[in-house]
Design a protein around this motif. Sequence first.
Motif, short mmCIF file in Angstrom:
data_model
loop_
_atom_site.label_atom_id
_atom_site.label_comp_id
_atom_site.label_asym_id
_atom_site.label_seq_id
_atom_site.Cartn_x
_atom_site.Cartn_y
_atom_site.Cartn_z
N ILE A 70 0.88 -1.41 0.11
CA ILE A 70 -0.18 0.00 -0.05
C ILE A 70 0.85 1.29 -0.06
CG2 ILE A 70 -1.97 -1.31 1.34
CD1 ILE A 70 -1.18 0.24 3.78
N GLY A 71 0.35 2.25 -0.48
CA GLY A 71 0.97 3.74 -0.66
C GLY A 71 0.16 4.71 0.01
N LYS A 72 0.54 5.96 -0.26
CA LYS A 72 -0.32 7.22 0.35
C LYS A 72 -1.61 6.96 0.41
CE LYS A 72 0.16 12.20 0.46
NZ LYS A 72 -1.24 12.43 0.64
N VAL A 73 -2.45 6.71 -0.67
CA VAL A 73 -3.78 6.69 -1.03
C VAL A 73 -4.46 5.95 0.28
CG1 VAL A 73 -5.80 5.98 -2.40
CG2 VAL A 73 -3.74 7.20 -3.30
N ALA A 74 -3.69 4.66 0.57
CA ALA A 74 -4.29 3.70 1.62
C ALA A 74 -4.12 4.32 3.02
CB ALA A 74 -3.84 2.57 1.44
N LEU A 75 -2.80 4.84 3.07
CA LEU A 75 -2.71 5.48 4.34
C LEU A 75 -3.24 6.69 4.58
CD1 LEU A 75 1.53 5.13 4.22
CD2 LEU A 75 -0.26 3.64 5.70
N ASP A 76 -3.62 7.52 3.90
CA ASP A 76 -4.40 8.89 3.92
C ASP A 76 -5.84 8.31 4.31
OD1 ASP A 76 -2.36 10.36 3.13
OD2 ASP A 76 -3.20 10.86 1.15
N GLU A 77 -6.25 7.16 3.78
CA GLU A 77 -7.66 6.71 4.24
C GLU A 77 -7.47 6.23 5.80
OE1 GLU A 77 -11.39 6.03 4.52
OE2 GLU A 77 -10.67 6.78 2.60
N LEU A 78 -6.44 5.68 6.09
CA LEU A 78 -6.52 5.00 7.37
C LEU A 78 -6.25 6.29 8.42
CD1 LEU A 78 -3.80 1.97 6.98
CD2 LEU A 78 -6.33 1.90 7.14
N GLU A 79 -5.63 7.12 8.11
CA GLU A 79 -5.48 8.53 8.88
C GLU A 79 -6.78 8.85 8.99
OE1 GLU A 79 -2.87 12.40 9.51
OE2 GLU A 79 -2.76 11.14 7.59
N ALA A 80 -7.63 8.99 8.10
CA ALA A 80 -9.00 9.50 7.99
C ALA A 80 -9.79 8.87 8.94
CB ALA A 80 -9.77 9.87 6.77
N MET A 81 -9.76 7.52 8.72
CA MET A 81 -10.66 6.57 9.70
C MET A 81 -10.29 6.88 11.17
SD MET A 81 -9.79 3.54 11.48
CE MET A 81 -8.57 2.74 10.52
N LEU A 82 -8.97 6.85 11.41
CA LEU A 82 -8.65 7.05 12.86
C LEU A 82 -9.12 8.33 13.56
CD1 LEU A 82 -5.01 5.64 12.67
CD2 LEU A 82 -6.91 4.82 13.81
N LYS A 83 -9.56 9.25 12.80
CA LYS A 83 -10.25 10.55 13.39
C LYS A 83 -11.51 10.39 13.79
CE LYS A 83 -7.35 13.66 10.38
NZ LYS A 83 -7.47 14.61 9.40
N THR A 84 -12.15 9.12 13.37
CA THR A 84 -13.46 9.03 13.92
C THR A 84 -13.76 7.65 14.47
OG1 THR A 84 -13.94 8.06 11.66
CG2 THR A 84 -14.40 10.46 11.85
N ASN A 85 -12.62 6.55 14.55
CA ASN A 85 -12.52 5.52 15.01
C ASN A 85 -12.10 5.65 16.39
OD1 ASN A 85 -11.88 2.73 16.08
ND2 ASN A 85 -12.83 2.15 14.01
N ASN A 86 -12.83 5.40 17.25
CA ASN A 86 -12.26 5.59 18.90
C ASN A 86 -11.97 4.06 19.38
OD1 ASN A 86 -12.40 8.58 18.89
ND2 ASN A 86 -14.58 8.18 19.21
N ALA A 87 -12.40 3.02 18.67
CA ALA A 87 -12.12 1.87 19.29
C ALA A 87 -10.66 1.21 18.97
CB ALA A 87 -13.16 0.94 18.66
N LEU A 88 -10.24 1.55 17.84
CA LEU A 88 -8.93 0.97 17.25
C LEU A 88 -7.96 1.33 18.16
CD1 LEU A 88 -7.92 -1.08 14.94
CD2 LEU A 88 -7.57 0.88 13.64
N ILE A 89 -7.06 0.39 18.64
CA ILE A 89 -5.85 0.77 19.51
C ILE A 89 -4.45 0.48 18.66
CG2 ILE A 89 -4.63 0.01 21.60
CD1 ILE A 89 -7.48 -0.73 22.86
N ASP A 90 -4.62 -0.61 17.90
CA ASP A 90 -3.29 -1.04 17.29
C ASP A 90 -3.47 -1.39 15.93
OD1 ASP A 90 -1.57 -1.45 19.43
OD2 ASP A 90 -2.44 -3.20 20.08
#
Length: 203
Positions: A161-181
Amino acid sequence: LSGNDIGVDFEDKTLSSLKDVEDEKLCTVVDLFKENKTITSLVLEDNLIGVVGANRIANLLLHNSTLTKLDLNCNLLKEEGIGKISNSLKVNKSLLELTLSCNPIGVAGAAKLADAIENNQSLTRLFLHSCGLKDEGVVLIGKAMKKNESITLLCLDENNIGKVALDELEAMLKTNNALIDLSTQEVPSRDSFSNANYYETKD
């Protein structure tokens, strides 16, 4: 199942050590677990599970409420097989840990799995190491994770994966409060992630 060293650890409530078993033989084992109330962990790594076996496993997930850990690492699960398992995950409320690493899931399979992630609110640990997800598949997983409130550990190592996927993961983490690792091997700045330990798994 002659020729297989089937290991059952009754203290840990685990069935393991099935190796190189094809779909037809595996079905015999899986069917035994539909009504099982003892074994909580089923390890089926390094076998030859394809569509037929996936269908039986999917059926197992619909009927067994005791199983909490399922390891399908290193099998032959592609889009169709993942689709069958994903459909069962939508309604299964007992499975806590699922390992699908080293299966040729691909982008199409990721789409099926993403649908399950959106609808399942009991799974807590999901391993998707080396599944050929690429940017497109990880983006689908990331979008689904925005609606998931149970998964605390997500492994996405070695999916090219590259920047596109990493950007999506970063955006996800702004709203997902459950994911720890959250684990990938393409690690951006740790400062970008506030609620998750974003780390690289070492070989």
